[in-house]
Design a protein around this motif. Structure first.
Motif, PDB file in Angstrom:
ATOM      1  N   MET A   1       0.816  -1.186   0.000  1.00 27.08           N
ATOM      2  CA  MET A   1       0.000   0.000   0.000  1.00 27.08           C
ATOM      3  C   MET A   1       0.863   1.254   0.000  1.00 27.08           C
ATOM      4  SD  MET A   1      -3.428   0.246   1.952  1.00 27.08           S
ATOM      5  CE  MET A   1      -4.691   1.099   1.149  1.00 27.08           C
ATOM      6  N   HIS A   2       2.021   1.167   0.654  1.00 24.86           N
ATOM      7  CA  HIS A   2       2.931   2.310   0.688  1.00 24.86           C
ATOM      8  C   HIS A   2       3.452   2.628  -0.712  1.00 24.86           C
ATOM      9  CE1 HIS A   2       5.702   5.148   2.366  1.00 24.86           C
ATOM     10  NE2 HIS A   2       6.721   4.525   1.802  1.00 24.86           N
ATOM     11  N   HIS A   3       3.716   1.583  -1.502  1.00 22.38           N
ATOM     12  CA  HIS A   3       4.220   1.797  -2.861  1.00 22.38           C
ATOM     13  C   HIS A   3       3.164   2.428  -3.754  1.00 22.38           C
ATOM     14  CE1 HIS A   3       7.997  -0.190  -2.173  1.00 22.38           C
ATOM     15  NE2 HIS A   3       7.353  -1.193  -1.587  1.00 22.38           N
ATOM     16  N   GLN A   4       1.910   2.102  -3.500  1.00 20.73           N
ATOM     17  CA  GLN A   4       0.835   2.658  -4.317  1.00 20.73           C
ATOM     18  C   GLN A   4       0.760   4.171  -4.145  1.00 20.73           C
ATOM     19  OE1 GLN A   4      -3.034   1.157  -3.390  1.00 20.73           O
ATOM     20  NE2 GLN A   4      -3.928   1.858  -5.302  1.00 20.73           N
ATOM     21  N   GLY A   5       0.913   4.666  -2.936  1.00 22.30           N
ATOM     22  CA  GLY A   5       0.900   6.105  -2.700  1.00 22.30           C
ATOM     23  C   GLY A   5       2.075   6.795  -3.363  1.00 22.30           C
ATOM     24  N   ARG A   6       3.238   6.157  -3.323  1.00 24.53           N
ATOM     25  CA  ARG A   6       4.419   6.716  -3.961  1.00 24.53           C
ATOM     26  C   ARG A   6       4.244   6.733  -5.480  1.00 24.53           C
ATOM     27  NH1 ARG A   6       9.819   3.912  -2.415  1.00 24.53           N
ATOM     28  NH2 ARG A   6       8.568   3.595  -0.568  1.00 24.53           N
ATOM     29  N   ASP A   7       3.635   5.689  -6.032  1.00 20.56           N
ATOM     30  CA  ASP A   7       3.377   5.647  -7.467  1.00 20.56           C
ATOM     31  C   ASP A   7       2.399   6.743  -7.876  1.00 20.56           C
ATOM     32  OD1 ASP A   7       5.068   3.488  -7.698  1.00 20.56           O
ATOM     33  OD2 ASP A   7       3.457   1.999  -7.741  1.00 20.56           O
ATOM     34  N   GLN A   8       1.374   6.964  -7.058  1.00 18.84           N
ATOM     35  CA  GLN A   8       0.409   8.027  -7.360  1.00 18.84           C
ATOM     36  C   GLN A   8       1.057   9.396  -7.266  1.00 18.84           C
ATOM     37  OE1 GLN A   8      -2.821   7.328  -4.663  1.00 18.84           O
ATOM     38  NE2 GLN A   8      -3.844   5.892  -6.049  1.00 18.84           N
ATOM     39  N   ASP A   9       1.945   9.595  -6.301  1.00 21.84           N
ATOM     40  CA  ASP A   9       2.662  10.864  -6.186  1.00 21.84           C
ATOM     41  C   ASP A   9       3.557  11.097  -7.400  1.00 21.84           C
ATOM     42  OD1 ASP A   9       1.458  11.329  -3.766  1.00 21.84           O
ATOM     43  OD2 ASP A   9       3.209  10.772  -2.562  1.00 21.84           O
ATOM     44  N   GLY A  10       4.222  10.047  -7.853  1.00 20.87           N
ATOM     45  CA  GLY A  10       5.074  10.162  -9.035  1.00 20.87           C
ATOM     46  C   GLY A  10       4.267  10.473 -10.279  1.00 20.87           C
ATOM     47  N   ALA A  11       3.112   9.830 -10.416  1.00 22.93           N
ATOM     48  CA  ALA A  11       2.252  10.096 -11.566  1.00 22.93           C
ATOM     49  C   ALA A  11       1.718  11.522 -11.530  1.00 22.93           C
ATOM     50  CB  ALA A  11       1.098   9.099 -11.606  1.00 22.93           C
ATOM     51  N   LEU A  12       1.319  11.979 -10.353  1.00 20.18           N
ATOM     52  CA  LEU A  12       0.845  13.353 -10.204  1.00 20.18           C
ATOM     53  C   LEU A  12       1.952  14.349 -10.550  1.00 20.18           C
ATOM     54  CD1 LEU A  12      -1.333  15.385  -9.353  1.00 20.18           C
ATOM     55  CD2 LEU A  12      -0.499  15.125  -7.000  1.00 20.18           C
ATOM     56  N   ALA A  13       3.163  14.093 -10.088  1.00 17.82           N
ATOM     57  CA  ALA A  13       4.287  14.980 -10.390  1.00 17.82           C
ATOM     58  C   ALA A  13       4.551  15.025 -11.894  1.00 17.82           C
ATOM     59  CB  ALA A  13       5.530  14.529  -9.643  1.00 17.82           C
ATOM     60  N   ALA A  14       4.479  13.872 -12.566  1.00 15.57           N
ATOM     61  CA  ALA A  14       4.712  13.837 -14.009  1.00 15.57           C
ATOM     62  C   ALA A  14       3.635  14.602 -14.762  1.00 15.57           C
ATOM     63  CB  ALA A  14       4.767  12.386 -14.490  1.00 15.57           C
ATOM     64  N   VAL A  15       2.389  14.449 -14.343  1.00 10.83           N
ATOM     65  CA  VAL A  15       1.288  15.170 -15.008  1.00 10.83           C
ATOM     66  C   VAL A  15       1.428  16.671 -14.798  1.00 10.83           C
ATOM     67  CG1 VAL A  15      -1.211  15.557 -14.932  1.00 10.83           C
ATOM     68  CG2 VAL A  15      -0.320  13.238 -14.970  1.00 10.83           C
ATOM     69  N   LEU A  16       1.737  17.087 -13.580  1.00 14.01           N
ATOM     70  CA  LEU A  16       1.917  18.521 -13.317  1.00 14.01           C
ATOM     71  C   LEU A  16       3.090  19.085 -14.107  1.00 14.01           C
ATOM     72  CD1 LEU A  16       1.204  18.750  -9.497  1.00 14.01           C
ATOM     73  CD2 LEU A  16      -0.220  19.579 -11.378  1.00 14.01           C
ATOM     74  N   ALA A  17       4.175  18.336 -14.195  1.00  9.02           N
ATOM     75  CA  ALA A  17       5.324  18.797 -14.976  1.00  9.02           C
ATOM     76  C   ALA A  17       4.956  18.942 -16.448  1.00  9.02           C
ATOM     77  CB  ALA A  17       6.490  17.828 -14.818  1.00  9.02           C
ATOM     78  N   ALA A  18       4.216  17.990 -16.981  1.00  8.23           N
ATOM     79  CA  ALA A  18       3.800  18.076 -18.379  1.00  8.23           C
ATOM     80  C   ALA A  18       2.870  19.272 -18.604  1.00  8.23           C
ATOM     81  CB  ALA A  18       3.106  16.781 -18.801  1.00  8.23           C
ATOM     82  N   LEU A  19       1.943  19.495 -17.686  1.00  8.33           N
ATOM     83  CA  LEU A  19       1.042  20.640 -17.821  1.00  8.33           C
ATOM     84  C   LEU A  19       1.794  21.963 -17.753  1.00  8.33           C
ATOM     85  CD1 LEU A  19      -2.025  19.480 -15.716  1.00  8.33           C
ATOM     86  CD2 LEU A  19      -1.931  19.787 -18.191  1.00  8.33           C
ATOM     87  N   LEU A  20       2.737  22.068 -16.839  1.00  3.02           N
ATOM     88  CA  LEU A  20       3.538  23.287 -16.744  1.00  3.02           C
ATOM     89  C   LEU A  20       4.383  23.503 -17.992  1.00  3.02           C
ATOM     90  CD1 LEU A  20       4.683  23.148 -13.028  1.00  3.02           C
ATOM     91  CD2 LEU A  20       3.202  24.858 -14.077  1.00  3.02           C
ATOM     92  N   LEU A  21       4.937  22.428 -18.526  1.00  2.00           N
ATOM     93  CA  LEU A  21       5.747  22.543 -19.734  1.00  2.00           C
ATOM     94  C   LEU A  21       4.906  22.999 -20.922  1.00  2.00           C
ATOM     95  CD1 LEU A  21       8.473  22.141 -21.137  1.00  2.00           C
ATOM     96  CD2 LEU A  21       7.806  19.772 -21.525  1.00  2.00           C
ATOM     97  N   VAL A  22       3.749  22.377 -21.095  1.00  2.00           N
ATOM     98  CA  VAL A  22       2.877  22.756 -22.210  1.00  2.00           C
ATOM     99  C   VAL A  22       2.344  24.170 -22.021  1.00  2.00           C
ATOM    100  CG1 VAL A  22       0.676  22.239 -23.332  1.00  2.00           C
ATOM    101  CG2 VAL A  22       2.251  20.394 -22.795  1.00  2.00           C
ATOM    102  N   GLY A  23       1.876  24.487 -20.828  1.00  2.00           N
ATOM    103  CA  GLY A  23       1.355  25.830 -20.579  1.00  2.00           C
ATOM    104  C   GLY A  23       2.413  26.899 -20.740  1.00  2.00           C
ATOM    105  N   GLY A  24       3.599  26.636 -20.204  1.00  2.00           N
ATOM    106  CA  GLY A  24       4.693  27.591 -20.344  1.00  2.00           C
ATOM    107  C   GLY A  24       5.096  27.788 -21.791  1.00  2.00           C
ATOM    108  N   THR A  25       5.112  26.706 -22.550  1.00  2.00           N
ATOM    109  CA  THR A  25       5.461  26.802 -23.969  1.00  2.00           C
ATOM    110  C   THR A  25       4.420  27.618 -24.729  1.00  2.00           C
ATOM    111  OG1 THR A  25       6.563  24.661 -23.844  1.00  2.00           O
ATOM    112  CG2 THR A  25       6.004  25.455 -26.028  1.00  2.00           C
ATOM    113  N   LEU A  26       3.150  27.423 -24.424  1.00  2.00           N
ATOM    114  CA  LEU A  26       2.102  28.198 -25.095  1.00  2.00           C
ATOM    115  C   LEU A  26       2.187  29.679 -24.748  1.00  2.00           C
ATOM    116  CD1 LEU A  26      -0.930  25.778 -24.764  1.00  2.00           C
ATOM    117  CD2 LEU A  26       0.366  26.321 -26.832  1.00  2.00           C
ATOM    118  N   ILE A  27       2.480  29.985 -23.492  1.00  2.00           N
ATOM    119  CA  ILE A  27       2.617  31.394 -23.093  1.00  2.00           C
ATOM    120  C   ILE A  27       3.816  32.026 -23.789  1.00  2.00           C
ATOM    121  CG2 ILE A  27       3.176  32.903 -21.139  1.00  2.00           C
ATOM    122  CD1 ILE A  27       1.439  30.999 -19.415  1.00  2.00           C
ATOM    123  N   VAL A  28       4.938  31.316 -23.832  1.00  2.00           N
ATOM    124  CA  VAL A  28       6.126  31.848 -24.515  1.00  2.00           C
ATOM    125  C   VAL A  28       5.845  32.039 -25.995  1.00  2.00           C
ATOM    126  CG1 VAL A  28       8.512  31.321 -25.163  1.00  2.00           C
ATOM    127  CG2 VAL A  28       7.750  30.952 -22.832  1.00  2.00           C
TER     128      VAL A  28
END
Length: 79
Positions: A1-28
């Motif tokens: 169960m501990h690994h599942q939370g870490r996997d979800q945190d990693g997935a959330l971090a990857a999604v947020l990074a992708a959103l920031l990259l795409v949003g930042g690129t569009l603004i630039v």
């Protein structure tokens, strides 16, 4: 169960990074144009891909230079 939370945190971090990259690129793109936006979008990916090997090479070069100076100092002191 501990690994599942870490996997979800990693997935959330990857999604947020992708959103920031795409949003930042569009603004630039709107502010500066197409090619600066392409460069701004590719820079983080290239830094993540090329950063560790480049940092390793720089660290090795610094240590080699330091070792050569050390040897030269001892050669001058001995001779």
């Amino acid at each position: 169960m501990h690994h599942q939370g870490r996997d979800q945190d990693g997935a959330l971090a990857a999604v947020l990074a992708a959103l920031l990259l795409v949003g930042g690129t569009l603004i630039v793109r709107e502010l500066l144009g197409l090619w600066p936006a392409v460069a701004a979008g590719m820079a983080p990916a290239l830094a993540l891909y090329g950063g560790p090997p480049v940092a390793r090479r720089i660290a090795v070069a610094v240590e080699v230079r330091r070792f050569r100076r050390h040897l030269a100092y001892h050669d001058r002191a001995a001779g």
